[in-house]
Design an enzyme around this catalytic site. Structure first.
Site, PDB file in Angstrom:
ATOM      1  CD  GLU A  98       8.599  11.192 -52.008  1.00 22.96           C
ATOM      2  OE1 GLU A  98       9.299  10.432 -52.882  1.00 22.96           O
ATOM      3  OE2 GLU A  98       8.089  12.385 -52.237  1.00 22.96           O
ATOM      4  CG  ASP A  99      12.640   9.781 -51.346  1.00 24.24           C
ATOM      5  OD1 ASP A  99      12.208  11.139 -51.133  1.00 24.24           O
ATOM      6  OD2 ASP A  99      13.413  10.668 -51.376  1.00 24.24           O
ATOM      7  CG  ASP A 102      12.053  17.976 -46.170  1.00 27.04           C
ATOM      8  OD1 ASP A 102      12.010  17.901 -44.871  1.00 27.04           O
ATOM      9  OD2 ASP A 102      13.176  18.325 -46.796  1.00 27.04           O
ATOM     10  CG  PHE A 151      20.507  16.970 -47.079  1.00 26.23           C
ATOM     11  CD1 PHE A 151      20.158  16.390 -47.681  1.00 26.23           C
ATOM     12  CD2 PHE A 151      21.239  15.744 -47.947  1.00 26.23           C
ATOM     13  CE1 PHE A 151      19.550  16.764 -48.767  1.00 26.23           C
ATOM     14  CE2 PHE A 151      21.538  15.258 -48.521  1.00 26.23           C
ATOM     15  CZ  PHE A 151      19.927  16.203 -49.556  1.00 26.23           C
ATOM     16  NE  ARG A 164      19.554   9.216 -57.164  1.00 22.39           N
ATOM     17  CZ  ARG A 164      18.649   9.847 -57.003  1.00 22.39           C
ATOM     18  NH1 ARG A 164      17.445  10.017 -55.640  1.00 22.39           N
ATOM     19  NH2 ARG A 164      18.379  11.095 -56.943  1.00 22.39           N
TER      20      ARG A 164
HETATM   21  P1  IMP Z   1       9.038  17.752 -49.886  1.00 23.66           P
HETATM   22  O1  IMP Z   1       9.101  18.304 -50.893  1.00 23.66           O
HETATM   23  O2  IMP Z   1       9.858  19.041 -49.106  1.00 23.66           O
HETATM   24  O3  IMP Z   1       8.275  16.789 -48.747  1.00 23.66           O
HETATM   25  O4  IMP Z   1      10.081  17.514 -50.329  1.00 23.66           O
HETATM   26  C1  IMP Z   1      10.308  15.897 -50.495  1.00 23.66           C
HETATM   27  C2  IMP Z   1      11.933  15.784 -51.104  1.00 23.66           C
HETATM   28  O5  IMP Z   1      13.297  16.294 -51.290  1.00 23.66           O
HETATM   29  C3  IMP Z   1      12.524  13.864 -51.329  1.00 23.66           C
HETATM   30  O6  IMP Z   1      11.905  13.280 -52.638  1.00 23.66           O
HETATM   31  C4  IMP Z   1      13.536  13.988 -51.725  1.00 23.66           C
HETATM   32  O7  IMP Z   1      13.601  13.740 -52.479  1.00 23.66           O
HETATM   33  C5  IMP Z   1      14.233  15.845 -51.099  1.00 23.66           C
HETATM   34  N1  IMP Z   1      14.252  15.415 -49.651  1.00 23.66           N
HETATM   35  C6  IMP Z   1      14.151  16.205 -48.910  1.00 23.66           C
HETATM   36  N2  IMP Z   1      15.141  15.528 -47.731  1.00 23.66           N
HETATM   37  C7  IMP Z   1      15.923  14.905 -48.077  1.00 23.66           C
HETATM   38  C8  IMP Z   1      17.363  15.059 -47.653  1.00 23.66           C
HETATM   39  O8  IMP Z   1      17.053  14.148 -46.394  1.00 23.66           O
HETATM   40  N3  IMP Z   1      18.051  13.485 -48.249  1.00 23.66           N
HETATM   41  C9  IMP Z   1      17.837  13.517 -49.883  1.00 23.66           C
HETATM   42  N4  IMP Z   1      16.609  14.260 -50.449  1.00 23.66           N
HETATM   43  C10 IMP Z   1      16.079  14.677 -49.039  1.00 23.66           C
END
Ligand code: IMP
Length: 174
Positions: A98-99, A102, A151, A164
């Site tokens: 995963e990238d 959050d 962010f 990207r």
């Molecule tokens: P989560 O479900 O809140 O953990 O969100 C995960 C997804 O939110 C990641 O896979 C990203 O696609 C997006 N995301 C969360 N924070 C960032 C950020 O700082 N930059 C870009 N995408 C983010």
């Protein structure tokens, strides 16, 4: 206008992905492994990582894409597949790539799905772990970098589908 400030350089990312690749190779040794890339954000991390994982013929690669709907104020979001995995994971070791984790909602959803499909084990490799907005307690087994908040864009991460392709990770001041 969006201003970008470099947080992790191309060199730092290269060193970290090489180290993580070695770590992952040692954990799984000769066991078969399915590595799942969470599109789109993890595509560069995934491609660098898998090239640093030493396995001869024991590696299967697959891709998944998830969407989240509903209010952006976190817990009311619903996650669903827009592209499901194609490999049968039953009885197999799975590593999710995963990238960024959050709130943790996306990973919670995917972990549940893989458990329903009877994966033998599931671990997570995340390029970034962002702590400030975490809602779900998710064990991330391999973390590239920890950040508190902000962010981030670049090295796969986007803001409105842009940035990207940046080779480094930057904080975007929106
Ligand atoms: P989560 O479900 O809140 O953990 O969100 C995960 C997804 O939110 C990641 O896979 C990203 O696609 C997006 N995301 C969360 N924070 C960032 C950020 O700082 N930059 C870009 N995408 C983010």
């Amino acid at each position: 206008m969006v201003t970008l400030k470099e947080i992790f350089s191309e060199q730092e990312i290269r060193e970290r992905t090489t180290a993580l690749g070695k770590e992952i190779s040692e954990v799984y040794k000769d066991e078969p492994l399915v590595i799942i890339c969470v599109l789109k954000g993890a595509f560069l991390f995934f491609s660098d990582l898998v090239r640093n994982i030493k396995k001869d013929s024991q590696l299967e690669l697959d891709f998944v894409r998830l969407a989240s709907y509903g209010s952006s104020d976190k817990s009311s979001r619903t996650i669903s597949f827009t592209k499901d995995i194609e490999v049968n994971v039953e009885g197999k070791n799975v590593l999710i790539v995963e990238d960024i984790v959050d709130t943790g909602l996306t990973m919670e959803f995917l972990l549940k799905q893989l458990s329903v499909r009877k994966a033998k084990s599931v671990k997570i490799a995340a390029l970034l772990s962002k702590k400030a907005r975490r809602e779900k307690s998710i064990a991330i087994d391999f973390v590239g970098f920890y950040i508190q908040d902000g962010f981030l864009v670049g090295y796969g991460l986007d803001y409105a589908e842009k940035y990207r392709n940046l080779p480094c990770i930057c904080e975007a001041q929106l």
